[in-house]
Design an enzyme around this catalytic site. Structure first.
Site, PDB file in Angstrom:
ATOM      1  N   CYS A  43       0.832  -1.205   0.000  1.00 32.74           N
ATOM      2  CA  CYS A  43       0.000   0.000   0.000  1.00 32.74           C
ATOM      3  C   CYS A  43       0.867   1.255   0.000  1.00 32.74           C
ATOM      4  O   CYS A  43       0.585   2.219  -0.715  1.00 32.74           O
ATOM      5  CB  CYS A  43      -0.931  -0.012   1.209  1.00 32.74           C
ATOM      6  N   CYS A  61      -6.120  -4.044   7.039  1.00 31.97           N
ATOM      7  CA  CYS A  61      -7.231  -3.093   7.018  1.00 31.97           C
ATOM      8  C   CYS A  61      -8.433  -3.565   6.220  1.00 31.97           C
ATOM      9  O   CYS A  61      -9.570  -3.217   6.544  1.00 31.97           O
ATOM     10  CB  CYS A  61      -6.751  -1.732   6.519  1.00 31.97           C
TER      11      CYS A  61
END
Length: 378
Positions: free
Chosen positions: A101, A199
């Site tokens: 990410c 997440c």
């Protein structure tokens, strides 16, 4: 400077933005909508992109008196992070989605858009430090609080990305200090719990989540001699070093527990063995990148001393490393560990340090054990 503050809705990004405002910069806050599908927004979840997170980010920006925006990067996040995560597990490797990410979203897509819109830098709540050497080259270093240090997951950043990155929490001594500062500033997220899970897997059940994404086929669990000692419901959900979830019908001769040593996705088998066989003293890494300017020894192809770390909060161990090429002529990082590391899995990332400075990183392709041959995913 004109700075774009990445606002996650947590206490770290809120205090980072506050410090940036206090330093006199022109600051704009942005919250990234990442793992939601168009037209939906989750509530009551521990993952990212909840209504609560977006609201908390907005409240922090309102308190600081800065503009607030939400940017939808969900499609790119799915393609570059979520789909990659699934593909890596399907191939029997263990990926690091946070590092992915940072590489593809926060310090690529976000930073690129910020610069295109006229911002000079992006600030985040990461615990790390950017410094310049005597020649003006940018370097990545550990934060003051080593317990919260996040330089490992930032090891993929390039010199150009570091040039436009700000980490205002670099000198924070403890997380308690950051929370106390948030409370003094009247930020409503001062006592908000930290997020520890992946997440986009809101309930923390990675195995169950993967079972919905990957075709899980029952298969055999073998010991290192090739004898069947149990069965599994899908080899793809395991990782090297794992003990939980093993269904072993045949106990080990010494009565001690066994751990996953290797995953063979093509054969749909999992190989297990004693804990001591998890000790690795050589790592070979591909997809090498350097944080800032490469050290001189790398260019010369000679061996250099460093510390190697293979988990975000793992202990670094002394090592000697050098860069060579594989059979196809591609760069290959070889890391010889002075002290063996346990459970090094293909797909993980090895990050190299000298002192507090991050030298660079590579994706682990193989790891060689002191007492066995190598662990490799074809």
């Amino acid at each position: 400077m004109k700075v774009l503050a990445a606002m996650s809705g947590g206490v770290d990004s809120a205090v980072a933005a506050a410090r940036t405002v206090e330093a006199g910069h022109e600051v704009v806050g942005v919250h990234l909508a990442l793992s939601r599908m168009p037209g939906t927004l989750r509530t009551g979840s521990r993952g990212c992109c909840t209504i609560e997170d977006s609201t908390d980010a907005w409240k922090a920006c309102e308190k600081l008196g800065i503009p607030y925006y939400v940017w939808d990067f969900s499609e790119r996040f799915k393609e570059d992070v979520v789909d990659d995560f699934i593909a890596e597990y399907a191939a029997g490797r263990t990926p690091n989605p946070c590092m992915r990410c940072n590489e593809r979203i926060k310090f690529a897509a976000l930073l690129e858009k910020a610069i295109a819109l006229g911002f000079d830098a992006v600030c985040t709540g990461h615990y790390a430090r950017v410094a310049q050497d005597e020649d003006g080259n940018y370097e990545l270093h550990r934060a003051s609080d080593w317990a919260k240090d996040q330089s490992y997951v930032l090891g993929v950043l390039t010199h150009e990305q570091l040039k436009h990155s700000m980490f205002p929490l670099s000198d924070a001594q403890t997380k308690a200090e950051v929370r106390a500062e948030a409370d003094r500033r009247g930020l409503s997220v001062a006592k908000k719990p930290d997020s520890h899970d992946i997440c986009f897997i809101s309930d923390g059940d990675t195995r169950g989540w993967l079972a919905e994404k990957i075709d899980m086929t029952p298969g055999e669990i073998l010991d290192q001699s090739g004898a069947k000692v149990g069965t599994h419901e899908g080899a793809n959900a395991f990782t090297v070093g794992q003990r939980r979830g093993l269904k072993l019908g045949t106990p080990a001769a010494d009565g001690k527990p066994r751990f996953v040593l290797e995953i063979r996705p093509k054969e749909n088998t999992v190989v297990v063995g004693p804990e001591q066989m998890l000790a690795m003293n050589e790592i070979r890494g591909i997809k090498i990148s350097w944080a800032g300017e490469p050290i001189a020894e790398v260019g010369a192809g000679t061996e250099f001393d460093c510390m190697a770390q293979v988990r975000a909060h793992g202990d670094p161990v002394p090592a000697r490393a050098f860069v060579t090429t594989d059979d196809d002529g591609a760069p290959l990082l070889v890391v010889n560990l002075i002290d063996p590391l346990r459970g090094v899995a293909p797909g993980q990332t090895v990050v190299l340090y000298q002192g507090t400075r991050v030298l660079g990183q590579a994706t682990i392709d193989t790891a060689r054990s002191l007492v066995s041959s190598s662990t490799k995913v074809d």
